[in-house]
Write a protein that holds these residues in place. Structure first.
Motif, PDB file in Angstrom:
ATOM      1  N   VAL A  94     -16.450  -0.756  -3.931  1.00 44.25           N
ATOM      2  CA  VAL A  94     -15.932  -2.101  -4.130  1.00 44.25           C
ATOM      3  C   VAL A  94     -14.608  -2.015  -4.889  1.00 44.25           C
ATOM      4  O   VAL A  94     -14.475  -1.295  -5.868  1.00 44.25           O
ATOM      5  CB  VAL A  94     -16.944  -2.959  -4.912  1.00 44.25           C
ATOM      6  CG1 VAL A  94     -16.396  -4.348  -5.146  1.00 44.25           C
ATOM      7  CG2 VAL A  94     -18.258  -3.036  -4.153  1.00 44.25           C
ATOM      8  N   VAL A  95     -13.616  -2.769  -4.421  1.00 49.88           N
ATOM      9  CA  VAL A  95     -12.281  -2.674  -5.003  1.00 49.88           C
ATOM     10  C   VAL A  95     -12.206  -3.551  -6.247  1.00 49.88           C
ATOM     11  O   VAL A  95     -11.702  -4.663  -6.209  1.00 49.88           O
ATOM     12  CB  VAL A  95     -11.200  -3.087  -3.981  1.00 49.88           C
ATOM     13  CG1 VAL A  95      -9.821  -2.684  -4.477  1.00 49.88           C
ATOM     14  CG2 VAL A  95     -11.463  -2.431  -2.644  1.00 49.88           C
ATOM     15  N   ASN A  96     -12.700  -3.033  -7.357  1.00 50.79           N
ATOM     16  CA  ASN A  96     -12.563  -3.757  -8.613  1.00 50.79           C
ATOM     17  C   ASN A  96     -11.292  -3.305  -9.329  1.00 50.79           C
ATOM     18  O   ASN A  96     -10.514  -2.511  -8.808  1.00 50.79           O
ATOM     19  CB  ASN A  96     -13.802  -3.553  -9.493  1.00 50.79           C
ATOM     20  CG  ASN A  96     -14.098  -2.070  -9.722  1.00 50.79           C
ATOM     21  OD1 ASN A  96     -13.184  -1.247  -9.778  1.00 50.79           O
ATOM     22  ND2 ASN A  96     -15.369  -1.734  -9.837  1.00 50.79           N
ATOM     23  N   GLU A  97     -11.102  -3.793 -10.530  1.00 51.57           N
ATOM     24  CA  GLU A  97      -9.859  -3.510 -11.257  1.00 51.57           C
ATOM     25  C   GLU A  97      -9.682  -2.015 -11.507  1.00 51.57           C
ATOM     26  O   GLU A  97      -8.605  -1.450 -11.273  1.00 51.57           O
ATOM     27  CB  GLU A  97      -9.871  -4.261 -12.590  1.00 51.57           C
ATOM     28  CG  GLU A  97      -8.659  -3.983 -13.467  1.00 51.57           C
ATOM     29  CD  GLU A  97      -8.822  -4.582 -14.856  1.00 51.57           C
ATOM     30  OE1 GLU A  97      -8.066  -4.186 -15.739  1.00 51.57           O
ATOM     31  OE2 GLU A  97      -9.719  -5.418 -15.034  1.00 51.57           O
ATOM     32  N   ASP A  98     -10.736  -1.351 -11.980  1.00 49.81           N
ATOM     33  CA  ASP A  98     -10.626   0.075 -12.303  1.00 49.81           C
ATOM     34  C   ASP A  98     -10.317   0.909 -11.067  1.00 49.81           C
ATOM     35  O   ASP A  98      -9.501   1.835 -11.108  1.00 49.81           O
ATOM     36  CB  ASP A  98     -11.923   0.566 -12.952  1.00 49.81           C
ATOM     37  CG  ASP A  98     -12.171  -0.079 -14.306  1.00 49.81           C
ATOM     38  OD1 ASP A  98     -11.174  -0.494 -14.936  1.00 49.81           O
ATOM     39  OD2 ASP A  98     -13.338  -0.175 -14.717  1.00 49.81           O
ATOM     40  N   VAL A  99     -10.986   0.597  -9.951  1.00 43.46           N
ATOM     41  CA  VAL A  99     -10.744   1.339  -8.714  1.00 43.46           C
ATOM     42  C   VAL A  99      -9.314   1.122  -8.231  1.00 43.46           C
ATOM     43  O   VAL A  99      -8.623   2.062  -7.813  1.00 43.46           O
ATOM     44  CB  VAL A  99     -11.753   0.915  -7.630  1.00 43.46           C
ATOM     45  CG1 VAL A  99     -11.381   1.509  -6.277  1.00 43.46           C
ATOM     46  CG2 VAL A  99     -13.160   1.344  -8.017  1.00 43.46           C
ATOM     47  N   ALA A 100      -8.830  -0.124  -8.295  1.00 48.76           N
ATOM     48  CA  ALA A 100      -7.471  -0.421  -7.832  1.00 48.76           C
ATOM     49  C   ALA A 100      -6.428   0.336  -8.652  1.00 48.76           C
ATOM     50  O   ALA A 100      -5.456   0.880  -8.108  1.00 48.76           O
ATOM     51  CB  ALA A 100      -7.220  -1.922  -7.911  1.00 48.76           C
ATOM     52  N   ILE A 101      -6.609   0.394  -9.976  1.00 50.51           N
ATOM     53  CA  ILE A 101      -5.665   1.120 -10.829  1.00 50.51           C
ATOM     54  C   ILE A 101      -5.723   2.613 -10.532  1.00 50.51           C
ATOM     55  O   ILE A 101      -4.682   3.286 -10.439  1.00 50.51           O
ATOM     56  CB  ILE A 101      -5.970   0.832 -12.313  1.00 50.51           C
ATOM     57  CG1 ILE A 101      -5.654  -0.624 -12.644  1.00 50.51           C
ATOM     58  CG2 ILE A 101      -5.164   1.761 -13.221  1.00 50.51           C
ATOM     59  CD1 ILE A 101      -6.045  -1.036 -14.044  1.00 50.51           C
ATOM     60  N   ALA A 102      -6.930   3.154 -10.368  1.00 51.14           N
ATOM     61  CA  ALA A 102      -7.068   4.584 -10.074  1.00 51.14           C
ATOM     62  C   ALA A 102      -6.402   4.938  -8.745  1.00 51.14           C
ATOM     63  O   ALA A 102      -5.705   5.958  -8.640  1.00 51.14           O
ATOM     64  CB  ALA A 102      -8.546   4.965 -10.040  1.00 51.14           C
ATOM     65  N   VAL A 103      -6.592   4.087  -7.730  1.00 49.63           N
ATOM     66  CA  VAL A 103      -5.966   4.332  -6.423  1.00 49.63           C
ATOM     67  C   VAL A 103      -4.454   4.325  -6.544  1.00 49.63           C
ATOM     68  O   VAL A 103      -3.761   5.203  -6.012  1.00 49.63           O
ATOM     69  CB  VAL A 103      -6.440   3.278  -5.397  1.00 49.63           C
ATOM     70  CG1 VAL A 103      -5.571   3.315  -4.152  1.00 49.63           C
ATOM     71  CG2 VAL A 103      -7.892   3.521  -5.017  1.00 49.63           C
ATOM     72  N   ARG A 104      -3.908   3.344  -7.269  1.00 50.03           N
ATOM     73  CA  ARG A 104      -2.456   3.247  -7.403  1.00 50.03           C
ATOM     74  C   ARG A 104      -1.885   4.481  -8.114  1.00 50.03           C
ATOM     75  O   ARG A 104      -0.873   5.054  -7.706  1.00 50.03           O
ATOM     76  CB  ARG A 104      -2.078   1.973  -8.153  1.00 50.03           C
ATOM     77  CG  ARG A 104      -0.581   1.787  -8.320  1.00 50.03           C
ATOM     78  CD  ARG A 104      -0.207   0.364  -8.684  1.00 50.03           C
ATOM     79  NE  ARG A 104      -0.311  -0.508  -7.533  1.00 50.03           N
ATOM     80  CZ  ARG A 104      -1.177  -1.484  -7.408  1.00 50.03           C
ATOM     81  NH1 ARG A 104      -2.050  -1.710  -8.360  1.00 50.03           N
ATOM     82  NH2 ARG A 104      -1.210  -2.239  -6.331  1.00 50.03           N
ATOM     83  N   GLU A 105      -2.533   4.928  -9.186  1.00 49.53           N
ATOM     84  CA  GLU A 105      -2.061   6.102  -9.921  1.00 49.53           C
ATOM     85  C   GLU A 105      -2.108   7.350  -9.051  1.00 49.53           C
ATOM     86  O   GLU A 105      -1.167   8.152  -9.038  1.00 49.53           O
ATOM     87  CB  GLU A 105      -2.906   6.306 -11.178  1.00 49.53           C
ATOM     88  CG  GLU A 105      -2.675   5.249 -12.256  1.00 49.53           C
ATOM     89  CD  GLU A 105      -3.599   5.440 -13.441  1.00 49.53           C
ATOM     90  OE1 GLU A 105      -4.527   6.287 -13.341  1.00 49.53           O
ATOM     91  OE2 GLU A 105      -3.403   4.747 -14.464  1.00 49.53           O
ATOM     92  N   MET A 106      -3.200   7.510  -8.306  1.00 47.09           N
ATOM     93  CA  MET A 106      -3.336   8.687  -7.459  1.00 47.09           C
ATOM     94  C   MET A 106      -2.334   8.665  -6.312  1.00 47.09           C
ATOM     95  O   MET A 106      -1.791   9.708  -5.930  1.00 47.09           O
ATOM     96  CB  MET A 106      -4.771   8.784  -6.939  1.00 47.09           C
ATOM     97  CG  MET A 106      -5.791   9.067  -8.036  1.00 47.09           C
ATOM     98  SD  MET A 106      -7.511   8.818  -7.528  1.00 47.09           S
ATOM     99  CE  MET A 106      -7.772  10.235  -6.490  1.00 47.09           C
ATOM    100  N   LEU A 107      -2.059   7.498  -5.748  1.00 43.72           N
ATOM    101  CA  LEU A 107      -1.085   7.399  -4.663  1.00 43.72           C
ATOM    102  C   LEU A 107       0.316   7.742  -5.147  1.00 43.72           C
ATOM    103  O   LEU A 107       1.070   8.449  -4.455  1.00 43.72           O
ATOM    104  CB  LEU A 107      -1.099   5.988  -4.068  1.00 43.72           C
ATOM    105  CG  LEU A 107      -2.244   5.656  -3.105  1.00 43.72           C
ATOM    106  CD1 LEU A 107      -2.237   4.187  -2.749  1.00 43.72           C
ATOM    107  CD2 LEU A 107      -2.155   6.503  -1.844  1.00 43.72           C
TER     108      LEU A 107
END
Length: 508
Positions: A94-107
């Motif tokens: 589920v795309v919650n706040e923590d997942v969205a931030i982690a995805v952006r940093e990794m990208l």
């Protein structure tokens, strides 16, 4: 640099071998008429004058090449730091706040690393491709798109349904990158004017994955779409999908039913597969390990160890309808059918729902009430449809507002007019602002909005009478259904998203 030194070493050894073979051949030719004595002399001479220098020379050469490779590797590590090892995200998470931030940093980190690799005069395409696929799996991407443009090759990941650009690869290296994909998938290298399909395995620290390859010729070169089929992905909890509490409780009661058909409707990329997998996970958890669950999919997007998954193969004549009939002989309790695409599959699923099985499936329809006329148009008999269906769900995904910078915003004139028309005026609405946490976009992740139509006697009568979809919608609302627009406006009032985003996705 390491690869260049390795090639130079192989070439040097080949040259030494050729010189030795030429010398031995010449000496044997000159002494071929003198019997075996010259051969014995040659052996002794080799041991005395050749073997020892060759052994010493080999050791020295190996030492020099080893030191050179180590220095080159150290230099590469200094100039090109490896991507930090992070835990891989699940495509179904589920795309919650923590997942969205982690995805952006990794990208961002992965994009910078790959840009450095690709900007070299002679980039290592094997290393580039391996890093690209490993990074795609780590950010939870379901697809990798390699699209040639006039200015360069755009590489993007589809993460949780949204395309995220990773980098633009130099245009001159595009053919080498496509050839690497073709080699991995065992496709024809010289075929540049026809589409090709294939697949290849890819191993990561999180386990194996199967990469499905689709190559399509375009005006700027061959475009590639890579679909990532993961194994052992983490299923999201049904409670984390964003169902309102009353709707979630009602849906869990429906999932406890022993038989019937549940249809999930929505556009491509609206999270239907995630909802189905989460529903099956809830069934497995609530009913126990002895519940047998099977699925028929095209393709099997994620390898889930909780149930048996079967992939259809239309080229071999193995369709959804055929697969469903075969699965029914396996005596399952619950069956997931990837999609209702034709009348035969629809009728087979309905009959299975009437014969003691719980069927979960998807269909392309605009609303929960529009599912029935869509199936009737396919040729499914209304009385069977009314008897077998227990509920239909329609869902959409909207961008979620960043909770760190969202702020109350006044309504625009067109938004106010739409709310007045729908009779939904009132309350405070929020707008996107932008901050470092959301990279200035004002949005962070996505959230879902749902409507669920439970088949009641009044709905069943409407289906049998083939009433139009708007009339069926009115009946469902009188029976207590909260329509999609109302659900979206309620989410906008809580600050989960913007009103404009709701209108964009749901419509007026």
């Amino acid at each position: 640099m390491t690869a260049l030194m390795s090639k130079a070493a192989r070439g040097l050894w080949l040259l030494v071998g050729l010189i030795l073979l030429a010398g031995i051949g010449s000496w044997l030719y000159r002494h071929s008429s003198q019997g075996p004595e010259p051969l014995l002399k040659l052996g002794a001479l080799y041991l005395k004058t050749a073997a020892t220098p060759l052994v010493i020379g080999s050791a020295v050469m190996a030492l020099v090449l080893g030191l050179g490779a180590t220095a080159a590797s150290a230099l590469a590590r200094r100039t090109l730091p490896p991507v930090a090892r992070r835990p891989a995200l699940s495509p179904l998470e589920v795309v919650n706040e923590d997942v969205a931030i982690a995805v952006r940093e990794m990208l961002v980190e992965l994009g910078q690393y790959l840009r450095n690799l690709g900007s070299r005069p002679d980039p290592d395409i094997i290393d580039f491709m391996g890093t690209l696929m490993d990074g795609a799996i780590r950010v939870g991407a379901s697809d990798v798109h390699i699209h040639p443009l006039e200015a360069g090759t755009r590489i993007a990941f589809r993460v949780h349904g949204v395309l995220e650009e990773v980098l633009v690869f130099p245009r001159e290296h595009h053919p080498r990158l496509i050839n690497r994909v073709k080699v991995l998938a065992k496709l024809t290298l010289y075929k540049l004017d026809k589409p090709q399909d294939g697949h290849f395995p890819f191993s990561t620290q999180e386990g194996p994955a199967d990469i499905r390859v689709s190559i399509l010729p375009t005006n700027h070169g061959e475009a590639v779409a890579l679909r990532i089929a993961r194994t052992g992905v983490r299923l999201p909890q049904l409670t984390a999908l964003g169902f309102p509490a009353p709707l979630l409780e009602k849906y869990q009661q429906i999932l406890a039913l022993p038989q019937g058909v549940i249809f999930v409707a929505g556009a491509t990329g609206s999270g239907k597969t995630t909802s189905l997998y989460a529903s099956l996970g809830h069934i497995k958890q609530s009913r126990g390990a002895l519940t047998r669950i099977a699925s028929i999919e095209d393709p099997v997007e994620f390898d889930v160890p909780l149930f048996a998954q079967t992939q259809v193969n239309a080229e071999q004549g193995f369709t959804f309808a055929q697969g469903l009939r075969s699965v029914l002989r396996q005596d399952p309790n619950v069956i997931m059918v990837g999609e209702i695409r034709d009348p035969e599959t629809g009728r087979t699923a309905i009959q299975a729902g009437l014969s003691g099985h719980l069927i979960l499936t998807t269909i392309h329809a605009n609303s929960a009430s529009g599912v029935f006329n869509r199936l009737i148009e396919m040729g499914v008999e209304p009385f069977l449809l009314a008897s077998a269906t227990v509920a239909t769900i329609s869902q959409r995904l909207v961008r979620a507002l960043c909770p760190h910078c969202r702020a109350p915003a006044p309504l625009a004139s067109d938004e106010q007019a739409r709310l007045e028309e729908a009779g939904l005026l009132g309350g405070t609405f929020y707008g996107a602002v932008g901050c470092p946490r959301c990279d200035g976009s004002g949005y962070l992740g996505r959230t879902a909005i749902y409507e669920m139509l439970v088949v009641t006697p009044a709905i069943r009568d409407g289906i049998n009478a083939k009433v139009p979809t708007p009339r069926l919608q009115e009946i469902a609302m009188k029976e207590g259904m909260v329509p999609l627009l109302t659900a979206g406006v309620e989410r906008a009032r809580t600050g989960a998203t913007t009103l404009r985003e709701v209108f964009r996705v749901v419509g007026g």
